[in-house]
Design an enzyme around this catalytic site. Structure first.
Site, PDB file in Angstrom:
ATOM      1  N   ALA A  64       0.868  -1.169   0.000  1.00  0.00           N
ATOM      2  CA  ALA A  64       0.000   0.000   0.000  1.00  0.00           C
ATOM      3  C   ALA A  64       0.909   1.224   0.000  1.00  0.00           C
ATOM      4  CB  ALA A  64      -0.870  -0.020   1.245  1.00  0.00           C
ATOM      5  N   GLY A 107       0.602  -4.876   0.881  1.00  0.00           N
ATOM      6  CA  GLY A 107      -0.583  -4.909   0.019  1.00  0.00           C
ATOM      7  C   GLY A 107      -0.301  -5.570  -1.323  1.00  0.00           C
TER       8      GLY A 107
END
Ligand code: CO8
Length: 256
Positions: A64, A107
């Protein structure tokens, strides 16, 4: 049309390539929305039977976007249900093949695990390094990694933040096929083409049935499989597939 991804169709395969090279394909909000939008469009197309999700040679995705996340608060994340949008990707029925080159961290690892088939090489680096940032995985990593590789390795990775190379990941059950570095993308495309050549209805139902194993008990899962199996005998593709076998010819599936 998109700023953070590239899309193309190759035969019956929809290809989505993450394209934020300066940030090693870090998954910011805009990238998430674009990936989900492109995948949803491919999913709805009768011309597409499988999707390939790829990154760059250096990074599938390095996580992320930490710079975007850094200033968030509990209430701002809660209000926007930060990253819940990714759930839409896992709800799509078209099989997704991830071509995982380079870093697949945080992520990025979690996005790879949302795919159905993972292709990697010995140079691929999987990891859930969130612990180094004072957080934990937040896009399903603690759950999907544990289901994929078991508690022992998941705990090791989530608690220490260490990376796992493709060889270890394949041995542990995270990777579908371990191939030469240069072959990751071609083989992912080949797998997707193979899937897209089958009955679209059967491949979607097959995906649902395998995924049911993650969501339910063995008895419920087997019942789901049996009933779905029965239901396929209502399709033209079952008639065609079996007739083709008997007549010793290639099946001509409907792809819809
Ligand atoms: N976010 C933002 N930018 C990133 C990220 C990232 N995750 N990863 C790399 N970048 C940027 C770097 O900041 C750098 O930018 P700049 O040139 O402007 O400084 C550029 O990409 C290149 O990176 P490096 O210079 O660091 O490249 P190296 O080859 O030296 O290192 C690494 C590569 C090892 C991959 C390193 O970049 C790294 O450790 N990245 C971070 C990995 C990480 O911690 N990932 C987990 C992020 S947290 C997360 O994913 C949580 C998911 C769930 C959240 C859900 C919330 C509800």
């Amino acid at each position: 049309m998109y700023e953070n991804i590239l899309t193309e169709t190759r035969g019956r395969v929809g290809v989505i390539t993450l394209n934020r090279p300066k940030a090693l394909n870090a998954l910011n909000e805009a990238t998430m929305r674009e990936v989900v939008a492109a995948a949803t469009e491919f999913d709805a197309s009768p011309e597409v039977g499988a999707i390939v999700l790829a990154g760059s040679e250096k990074a599938f995705a390095a996580g992320a976007d930490i710079k975007e996340m850094a200033q968030q608060s509990y209430t701002s994340m809660y209000a926007s249900d930060w990253f819940a949008h990714w759930d839409r990707l896992t709800a799509l029925r078209t099989p997704i093949v991830a071509a995982v080159r380079g870093y697949a961290l945080g992520g990025g690892c979690e996005l790879a695990m949302m795919a159905d088939v993972l292709v990697a090489s010995e140079n691929t680096k999987f990891g859930q390094p969130e612990i180094n940032l004072g957080i934990i995985p937040g896009m399903g990593g603690s759950q999907r990694l544990t289901r994929a590789v078991g508690k022992a390795k998941a705990m090791d990775m989530v608690l220490t933040g260490r990376m796992m190379d493709g060889v270890e990941a394949e041995r542990a059950g995270l990777v579908s096929r371990l191939v030469d570095d240069k072959q990751i993308l071609p083989i992912a495309l080949e797998i997707a083409e193979t899937i897209a050549g089958k009955s679209k209805h059967a491949s979607q139902v097959a995906k649902e049935a395998v995924n049911a194993a993650f969501e339910t008990t063995l008895t419920q899962g087997v019942l789901f499989e049996r009933r779905t199996f029965h239901s396929l005998f209502a399709t033209e593709d079952q008639k065609e597939g079996m007739a083709a076998f008997v007549e010793k010819r290639k099946a001509d599936f409907k792809h819809r």
